[in-house]
Scaffold this active site. Structure first.
Site, PDB file in Angstrom:
ATOM      1  N   HIS A  71      41.260  40.141  36.002  1.00 25.91           N
ATOM      2  CA  HIS A  71      40.052  40.898  35.691  1.00 25.91           C
ATOM      3  C   HIS A  71      40.447  42.116  34.847  1.00 25.91           C
ATOM      4  O   HIS A  71      41.642  42.432  34.719  1.00 25.91           O
ATOM      5  CB  HIS A  71      39.330  41.347  36.965  1.00 25.91           C
ATOM      6  CG  HIS A  71      40.153  42.203  37.860  1.00 25.91           C
ATOM      7  ND1 HIS A  71      40.777  41.736  38.991  1.00 25.91           N
ATOM      8  CD2 HIS A  71      40.500  43.513  37.780  1.00 25.91           C
ATOM      9  CE1 HIS A  71      41.444  42.702  39.568  1.00 25.91           C
ATOM     10  NE2 HIS A  71      41.305  43.798  38.848  1.00 25.91           N
TER      11      HIS A  71
HETATM   12  C1  T46 Z   1      43.492  45.828  40.323  1.00 31.20           C
HETATM   13  C2  T46 Z   1      44.636  45.104  40.932  1.00 31.20           C
HETATM   14  C3  T46 Z   1      45.965  45.709  40.545  1.00 31.20           C
HETATM   15  C4  T46 Z   1      37.899  46.744  48.340  1.00 31.20           C
HETATM   16  O1  T46 Z   1      36.975  46.586  49.173  1.00 31.20           O
HETATM   17  N1  T46 Z   1      38.311  48.001  48.007  1.00 31.20           N
HETATM   18  C5  T46 Z   1      39.316  48.220  47.109  1.00 31.20           C
HETATM   19  O2  T46 Z   1      39.643  49.387  46.838  1.00 31.20           O
HETATM   20  C6  T46 Z   1      39.944  47.080  46.499  1.00 31.20           C
HETATM   21  C7  T46 Z   1      41.059  47.276  45.484  1.00 31.20           C
HETATM   22  C8  T46 Z   1      39.528  45.827  46.861  1.00 31.20           C
HETATM   23  N2  T46 Z   1      38.525  45.671  47.783  1.00 31.20           N
HETATM   24  C9  T46 Z   1      38.147  44.321  48.175  1.00 31.20           C
HETATM   25  C10 T46 Z   1      37.478  43.473  47.111  1.00 31.20           C
HETATM   26  C11 T46 Z   1      37.903  42.065  47.459  1.00 31.20           C
HETATM   27  O3  T46 Z   1      37.027  41.537  48.427  1.00 31.20           O
HETATM   28  O4  T46 Z   1      39.329  43.613  48.538  1.00 31.20           O
HETATM   29  C12 T46 Z   1      39.266  42.262  48.129  1.00 31.20           C
HETATM   30  C13 T46 Z   1      40.438  41.914  47.209  1.00 31.20           C
HETATM   31  O5  T46 Z   1      40.257  42.587  45.950  1.00 31.20           O
HETATM   32  P1  T46 Z   1      40.606  41.884  44.542  1.00 31.20           P
HETATM   33  O6  T46 Z   1      40.351  40.444  44.629  1.00 31.20           O
HETATM   34  O7  T46 Z   1      39.914  42.652  43.467  1.00 31.20           O
HETATM   35  O8  T46 Z   1      42.191  42.142  44.501  1.00 31.20           O
HETATM   36  P2  T46 Z   1      43.211  41.918  43.285  1.00 31.20           P
HETATM   37  O9  T46 Z   1      44.555  41.954  43.897  1.00 31.20           O
HETATM   38  O10 T46 Z   1      42.843  40.752  42.475  1.00 31.20           O
HETATM   39  O11 T46 Z   1      43.021  43.221  42.362  1.00 31.20           O
HETATM   40  C14 T46 Z   1      43.334  44.501  42.885  1.00 31.20           C
HETATM   41  C15 T46 Z   1      42.243  45.509  42.484  1.00 31.20           C
HETATM   42  O12 T46 Z   1      40.961  45.033  42.918  1.00 31.20           O
HETATM   43  C16 T46 Z   1      42.174  45.731  41.001  1.00 31.20           C
HETATM   44  O13 T46 Z   1      41.371  46.869  40.718  1.00 31.20           O
HETATM   45  O14 T46 Z   1      43.598  46.349  39.238  1.00 31.20           O
HETATM   46  O15 T46 Z   1      44.577  44.953  42.354  1.00 31.20           O
END
Ligand code: T46
Length: 137
Positions: A50
């Site tokens: 993303h």
């Molecule tokens: C990024 C990379 C490096 C939250 O509720 N609060 C938060 O602060 C974050 C980061 C995530 N979440 C929830 C949203 C999803 O349900 O945690 C779950 C996993 O998040 P996501 O699928 O977005 O995780 P990554 O590892 O794909 O990405 C994360 C960050 O979201 C993103 O901003 O730059 O790590």
């Protein structure tokens, strides 16, 4: 020009071990609004895929290693994060992917904004379209 920009943190170590301190207003080029970390990533799993419209972040691999891909829509680069004293600056409107997590990887992320799902662009084609529009403005 490369998108790979590291911030070097000073090691405040002594014979007991190492310590890194990160303070608001020093080295991090934005106001710190949130900190989160990724750990126990299952073997073979990749994350990210993303971009963020406005969010800026600094990613520090405080344990183990992983490979970060940064893609600004024109140039795609990858870099290993494997050093607890180096923070990778990730600007807004950069597509990121994280791959090849080691089992002991702890990826600490310092963010400029609270969590906001509406800031995410999770579709690569949409990301490229927005990039194109912004580059002609
Ligand atoms: C990024 C990379 C490096 C939250 O509720 N609060 C938060 O602060 C974050 C980061 C995530 N979440 C929830 C949203 C999803 O349900 O945690 C779950 C996993 O998040 P996501 O699928 O977005 O995780 P990554 O590892 O794909 O990405 C994360 C960050 O979201 C993103 O901003 O730059 O790590």
């Amino acid at each position: 020009m490369s998108q790979i920009k590291f911030i070097d943190f000073q090691i405040l170590g002594d014979d007991r071990g190492s310590l890194v301190a990160i303070e608001q207003g020093k080295l991090i080029p934005f106001e710190i609004k949130r900190i989160y970390y990724l750990y126990h990533t299952s073997e073979g799993v990749s994350r990210g895929f993303h971009a963020h419209r406005d969010l800026k972040q600094v990613a520090i691999c405080v344990s183990g290693k992983c490979r970060m891909v940064l893609d600004n829509g024109t140039v795609r680069e990858d870099v290993w994060l494997d050093c607890p004293t180096k923070g990778l600056l990730i600007e807004s409107m950069v597509w990121r992917e994280m791959h090849d997590f080691s089992p002991d990887c702890v990826l600490l992320v310092i963010a400029s904004q609270p969590y906001d799902e509406s800031d995410y662009i999770r579709d690569y084609r949409e990301f490229l379209t927005i990039q194109k529009v912004e580059s002609v403005q």
